[in-house]
Design a protein around this motif. Structure first.
Motif, PDB file in Angstrom:
ATOM      1  N   TRP A  41       0.761  -1.277   0.059  1.00 34.48           N
ATOM      2  CA  TRP A  41      -0.057  -0.001   0.059  1.00 34.48           C
ATOM      3  C   TRP A  41       0.881   1.045  -0.040  1.00 34.48           C
ATOM      4  CZ3 TRP A  41      -0.540   4.304   2.673  1.00 34.48           C
ATOM      5  CH2 TRP A  41      -1.703   5.135   2.885  1.00 34.48           C
ATOM      6  N   TYR A  42       1.832   1.150   0.902  1.00 35.85           N
ATOM      7  CA  TYR A  42       2.638   2.454   1.116  1.00 35.85           C
ATOM      8  C   TYR A  42       3.612   2.599  -0.552  1.00 35.85           C
ATOM      9  CZ  TYR A  42       6.251   5.462   3.169  1.00 35.85           C
ATOM     10  OH  TYR A  42       7.018   6.746   3.465  1.00 35.85           O
ATOM     11  N   LEU A  43       4.040   1.695  -0.964  1.00 39.51           N
ATOM     12  CA  LEU A  43       4.998   1.834  -2.145  1.00 39.51           C
ATOM     13  C   LEU A  43       4.025   2.286  -3.380  1.00 39.51           C
ATOM     14  CD1 LEU A  43       7.655   1.368  -3.173  1.00 39.51           C
ATOM     15  CD2 LEU A  43       7.092  -1.098  -3.757  1.00 39.51           C
ATOM     16  N   ASP A  44       2.623   1.732  -3.400  1.00 37.39           N
ATOM     17  CA  ASP A  44       1.571   1.898  -4.556  1.00 37.39           C
ATOM     18  C   ASP A  44       1.616   3.453  -4.406  1.00 37.39           C
ATOM     19  OD1 ASP A  44       1.716  -0.452  -5.498  1.00 37.39           O
ATOM     20  OD2 ASP A  44       0.105  -1.204  -4.544  1.00 37.39           O
ATOM     21  N   HIS A  45       1.162   3.820  -3.195  1.00 37.37           N
ATOM     22  CA  HIS A  45       0.794   5.388  -3.148  1.00 37.37           C
ATOM     23  C   HIS A  45       2.268   6.135  -3.602  1.00 37.37           C
ATOM     24  CE1 HIS A  45      -2.807   4.004  -1.208  1.00 37.37           C
ATOM     25  NE2 HIS A  45      -3.226   5.272  -1.378  1.00 37.37           N
ATOM     26  N   ILE A  46       3.308   5.794  -2.897  1.00 39.88           N
ATOM     27  CA  ILE A  46       4.451   6.464  -3.593  1.00 39.88           C
ATOM     28  C   ILE A  46       4.409   6.796  -5.071  1.00 39.88           C
ATOM     29  CG2 ILE A  46       7.108   6.602  -3.570  1.00 39.88           C
ATOM     30  CD1 ILE A  46       7.129   5.946  -0.893  1.00 39.88           C
ATOM     31  N   ASN A  47       4.451   5.411  -5.725  1.00 41.48           N
ATOM     32  CA  ASN A  47       4.403   5.349  -7.251  1.00 41.48           C
ATOM     33  C   ASN A  47       3.227   6.344  -7.592  1.00 41.48           C
ATOM     34  OD1 ASN A  47       6.233   3.733  -7.272  1.00 41.48           O
ATOM     35  ND2 ASN A  47       5.034   2.010  -7.589  1.00 41.48           N
ATOM     36  N   ALA A  48       2.031   6.237  -7.054  1.00 41.80           N
ATOM     37  CA  ALA A  48       1.162   7.488  -7.494  1.00 41.80           C
ATOM     38  C   ALA A  48       1.392   8.622  -7.548  1.00 41.80           C
ATOM     39  CB  ALA A  48      -0.193   6.936  -6.670  1.00 41.80           C
ATOM     40  N   PHE A  49       2.431   8.982  -6.239  1.00 40.73           N
ATOM     41  CA  PHE A  49       2.655  10.311  -6.117  1.00 40.73           C
ATOM     42  C   PHE A  49       3.755  10.657  -7.316  1.00 40.73           C
ATOM     43  CE2 PHE A  49       5.921  12.939  -4.170  1.00 40.73           C
ATOM     44  CZ  PHE A  49       5.290  14.107  -3.772  1.00 40.73           C
ATOM     45  N   ILE A  50       4.565  10.109  -7.524  1.00 38.54           N
ATOM     46  CA  ILE A  50       5.547  10.248  -8.734  1.00 38.54           C
ATOM     47  C   ILE A  50       4.900  10.606  -9.845  1.00 38.54           C
ATOM     48  CG2 ILE A  50       7.809   9.473  -9.670  1.00 38.54           C
ATOM     49  CD1 ILE A  50       8.503   8.125  -7.210  1.00 38.54           C
ATOM     50  N   ALA A  51       4.184   9.455 -10.311  1.00 39.60           N
ATOM     51  CA  ALA A  51       3.128   9.766 -11.459  1.00 39.60           C
ATOM     52  C   ALA A  51       2.427  10.860 -11.835  1.00 39.60           C
ATOM     53  CB  ALA A  51       2.533   8.455 -11.574  1.00 39.60           C
ATOM     54  N   THR A  52       1.872  11.399 -10.448  1.00 36.48           N
ATOM     55  CA  THR A  52       1.246  12.508 -10.551  1.00 36.48           C
ATOM     56  C   THR A  52       2.229  13.765 -10.832  1.00 36.48           C
ATOM     57  OG1 THR A  52      -0.230  11.767  -8.765  1.00 36.48           O
ATOM     58  CG2 THR A  52      -0.212  14.067  -9.284  1.00 36.48           C
ATOM     59  N   LEU A  53       3.394  13.980 -10.416  1.00 43.24           N
ATOM     60  CA  LEU A  53       4.290  14.911 -10.654  1.00 43.24           C
ATOM     61  C   LEU A  53       4.678  14.927 -12.127  1.00 43.24           C
ATOM     62  CD1 LEU A  53       6.744  14.450  -7.374  1.00 43.24           C
ATOM     63  CD2 LEU A  53       5.071  16.304  -7.897  1.00 43.24           C
ATOM     64  N   PHE A 171       8.966  -2.756  -6.489  1.00 39.17           N
ATOM     65  CA  PHE A 171      10.225  -1.728  -6.105  1.00 39.17           C
ATOM     66  C   PHE A 171      10.651  -1.443  -7.520  1.00 39.17           C
ATOM     67  CE2 PHE A 171      14.980  -1.757  -6.285  1.00 39.17           C
ATOM     68  CZ  PHE A 171      14.994  -0.508  -5.432  1.00 39.17           C
ATOM     69  N   SER A 172      10.857  -2.443  -8.326  1.00 34.82           N
ATOM     70  CA  SER A 172      11.197  -2.079  -9.975  1.00 34.82           C
ATOM     71  C   SER A 172      10.369  -0.858 -10.679  1.00 34.82           C
ATOM     72  CB  SER A 172      11.397  -3.180 -10.733  1.00 34.82           C
ATOM     73  OG  SER A 172      10.071  -3.887 -11.006  1.00 34.82           O
ATOM     74  N   GLU A 173       8.915  -0.949 -10.200  1.00 40.26           N
ATOM     75  CA  GLU A 173       8.182   0.150 -10.954  1.00 40.26           C
ATOM     76  C   GLU A 173       8.500   1.551 -10.302  1.00 40.26           C
ATOM     77  OE1 GLU A 173       4.100  -1.095  -9.775  1.00 40.26           O
ATOM     78  OE2 GLU A 173       4.169  -2.813 -11.426  1.00 40.26           O
ATOM     79  N   PHE A 174       8.821   1.348  -8.875  1.00 40.04           N
ATOM     80  CA  PHE A 174       9.340   2.629  -8.143  1.00 40.04           C
ATOM     81  C   PHE A 174      10.512   3.143  -8.784  1.00 40.04           C
ATOM     82  CE2 PHE A 174      12.441   3.675  -5.026  1.00 40.04           C
ATOM     83  CZ  PHE A 174      12.136   5.037  -4.654  1.00 40.04           C
ATOM     84  N   VAL A 175      11.530   2.212  -9.312  1.00 35.77           N
ATOM     85  CA  VAL A 175      12.829   2.862  -9.922  1.00 35.77           C
ATOM     86  C   VAL A 175      12.644   3.515 -11.188  1.00 35.77           C
ATOM     87  CG1 VAL A 175      15.083   1.874 -10.667  1.00 35.77           C
ATOM     88  CG2 VAL A 175      14.189   0.917  -8.649  1.00 35.77           C
ATOM     89  N   TYR A 176      11.797   2.669 -12.018  1.00 35.11           N
ATOM     90  CA  TYR A 176      11.622   3.361 -13.382  1.00 35.11           C
ATOM     91  C   TYR A 176      10.732   4.593 -13.426  1.00 35.11           C
ATOM     92  CZ  TYR A 176       6.744   1.649 -14.871  1.00 35.11           C
ATOM     93  OH  TYR A 176       5.527   1.328 -14.998  1.00 35.11           O
ATOM     94  N   LEU A 177       9.818   4.779 -12.416  1.00 34.07           N
ATOM     95  CA  LEU A 177       9.127   5.945 -12.450  1.00 34.07           C
ATOM     96  C   LEU A 177      10.034   7.116 -11.618  1.00 34.07           C
ATOM     97  CD1 LEU A 177       5.580   4.689 -10.945  1.00 34.07           C
ATOM     98  CD2 LEU A 177       6.144   5.467 -13.170  1.00 34.07           C
ATOM     99  N   THR A 178      10.743   6.621 -10.912  1.00 33.68           N
ATOM    100  CA  THR A 178      11.725   7.870 -10.413  1.00 33.68           C
ATOM    101  C   THR A 178      12.636   8.221 -11.394  1.00 33.68           C
ATOM    102  OG1 THR A 178      11.598   6.817  -8.171  1.00 33.68           O
ATOM    103  CG2 THR A 178      13.515   8.223  -8.721  1.00 33.68           C
ATOM    104  N   LEU A 179      13.274   7.256 -12.145  1.00 32.64           N
ATOM    105  CA  LEU A 179      14.261   7.614 -13.522  1.00 32.64           C
ATOM    106  C   LEU A 179      13.276   8.568 -14.405  1.00 32.64           C
ATOM    107  CD1 LEU A 179      16.079   4.272 -13.837  1.00 32.64           C
ATOM    108  CD2 LEU A 179      16.948   6.390 -13.062  1.00 32.64           C
ATOM    109  N   TYR A 180      12.273   8.093 -14.500  1.00 31.88           N
ATOM    110  CA  TYR A 180      11.415   8.953 -15.681  1.00 31.88           C
ATOM    111  C   TYR A 180      11.214  10.492 -15.045  1.00 31.88           C
ATOM    112  CZ  TYR A 180      10.046   5.486 -18.829  1.00 31.88           C
ATOM    113  OH  TYR A 180       9.962   4.298 -19.928  1.00 31.88           O
TER     114      TYR A 180
END
Length: 465
Positions: A41-53, A171-180
């Motif tokens: 849940w925590y990780l998914d919401h961070i991914n959502a936050f980065i995708a929003t940015l 975690f890999s989703e988090f990595v590629y979203l952060t790089l993007y």
């Protein structure tokens, strides 16, 4: 009024983007270094936050105006995809149940993997994307490909220790979203700086300074991984040659010399002189070391022959030998010299290598001059640079090295350093304590912060045999 005219100060914009990137990085670190890393849940919401940015960045790029129709549609696709990702990420469990019911498992990941990179590529094709943002976006695509592969084949993969495949996918989703995200942020910062009105004061600020130095260090580290045996001089030559290939000017190199701005803290302010005059003052100073027409001279780091043309004109035939880390520099200079002068004086030119330096050593030059080359040598390579020059000297021969001096060694620009006399003398004593060393003041050369820079000539006299 054009939207581009309603434009905030780039300094403030870049500072704000940096705050967002740093805040996101801190939030990301909390995922990596806390027990929350196993909480989907925590990780998914961070991914959502980065995708929003990222969606905000894409929307703002559209707001500033994108002229090519294809690029505009592509930016719209990027905006829609990141908005969809921001909405879907927190409800991935619900999406999994829907996919199971419909029998189309992982179709959303496949679509995102195929469409998103294509949309980004089309969107950026019409833009002047700098190397670092482009590399980060390519890294994001590679990470996305690995993430999609893990998600597709998760049923056939065994967990690694305590880490489940599902956690690796998250975690890999988090990595590629952060790089993007970081890549798009740097790209947008470059767009702001590019749209900054001509003639206005250049944007400043702590972030710009730190980003410039950080980008330079990262770029050099990446280059060093690809060229483990290469020196900073090789890196410098490659970067400048690439800049010249793009048609950009340089203060002393290439066919198009770039004039220094009036507020520059570097150089002696000779930007409105022609090419011959710009090198005349420096050559006049070098002549005071006793240079005669019959002396054999090596111009170590001859560049585009701004000083070399004076050496060639002054010396007798076959008495000049210019060398540099790339042939590109002196070949550009040769295009600007009189062919009759070249035919008469028959100067020699070589790229710096073990073979060319051995040939020069056998030639036994009377002088080795190196003008403003040491300023582009980092401290860890200073002793090696000095050793290459002193190895060329026969007994009694002299080397004159023109360098920028400050009270303490300092890095004054992306690829520029200043040194003090004691530091250079110590390096030379390690090479050969018998060298005679002296220093002469040439001219003021600006400031490093508030500390003045002086340009000095360092003369080395090789011990008699």
């Amino acid at each position: 009024m054009k939207r581009a005219a309603f434009f905030p100060n780039p300094s403030i914009t870049v500072e704000l983007m940096t705050v967002v990137v740093v805040a996101t990085s801190v939030l990301s670190a909390s995922v990596l270094w806390s027990k929350a890393a196993t909480d989907n849940w925590y990780l998914d919401h961070i991914n959502a936050f980065i995708a929003t940015l990222m969606a905000i960045l894409a929307a703002h790029r559209l707001y500033l105006g994108v002229a090519p129709r294809l690029a505009r549609f592509a930016w719209i696709a990027v905006l829609v995809l990141f908005l969809a990702l921001a909405v879907i990420s927190p409800y991935e469990a619900a999406m999994d149940r829907i996919e199971t019911m419909l029998g189309i498992e992982d179709i959303d990941d496949l679509c995102l993997w195929f469409v998103l990179p294509c949309a980004l590529l089309a969107a950026l094709r019409a833009e002047r994307v700098a190397a670092l943002p482009f590399q980060l976006l390519v890294g994001g695509f590679i990470a996305q490909t690995l993430s999609t592969g893990l998600d597709l084949f998760d049923d056939n993969l065994a967990p690694i220790g305590r880490i489940t495949i599902g956690e690796m996918v998250d975690f890999s989703e988090f990595v590629y979203l952060t790089l993007y995200f970081v890549g798009l942020t740097l790209f947008m910062a470059s767009v702001y700086l590019r749209l900054w009105p001509n003639g206005a004061a250049q944007p400043t600020g702590l972030t710009r300074s730190l980003a410039k130095r950080g980008k330079s260090a990262l770029r050099y580290r990446v280059w060093k991984l690809r060229h483990p045996e290469g020196s900073h001089g090789d890196y410098y030559a490659e970067r400048i040659a690439r800049r010249l290939d793009r048609g950009d000017g340089h203060a002393t190199l290439g066919l198009q010399e770039r004039q220094r701005p009036a507020h520059s803290t570097r150089g002696a302010g000779d930007s409105d002189l022609d090419l011959w005059q710009r090198g005349a003052g420096t050559f006049g100073f070098l002549k005071t070391y006793g240079l005669e027409p019959l002396h054999k001279v090596v111009d170590y780091g001859c560049g585009s022959l701004r000083i070399g043309m004076h050496f060639i004109d002054h010396l007798a035939p076959q008495k000049y030998w210019g060398v540099d880390v790339t042939r590109r520099f002196f070949e550009d200079g040769l295009h600007r010299l009189d062919p009759e002068l070249l035919a008469e004086k028959a100067p020699r030119f070589d790229q710096i290598s073990a073979q060319s330096l051995a040939a020069i050593q056998a030639w036994q030059p009377d002088f080795v001059f190196s003008v403003s080359v040491l300023m582009h040598v980092p401290p860890v390579e200073v002793e090696g640079f000095l050793r290459k020059i002193t190895d060329l000297l026969a007994p009694g021969a002299r080397a004159v090295i023109l360098f920028d001096r400050t009270e303490q060694n300092a890095k004054t620009a992306t690829m520029s350093w200043t040194y003090n006399e004691a530091y250079l003398c110590e390096a030379l004593r390690r090479i050969n304590p018998a060298f005679q060393i002296s220093f002469r003041f040439f001219e003021p050369a600006g400031f490093a912060g508030r500390k003045p820079i002086s340009r000095l000539g360092m003369e080395l006299v090789a011990p008699a045999g």
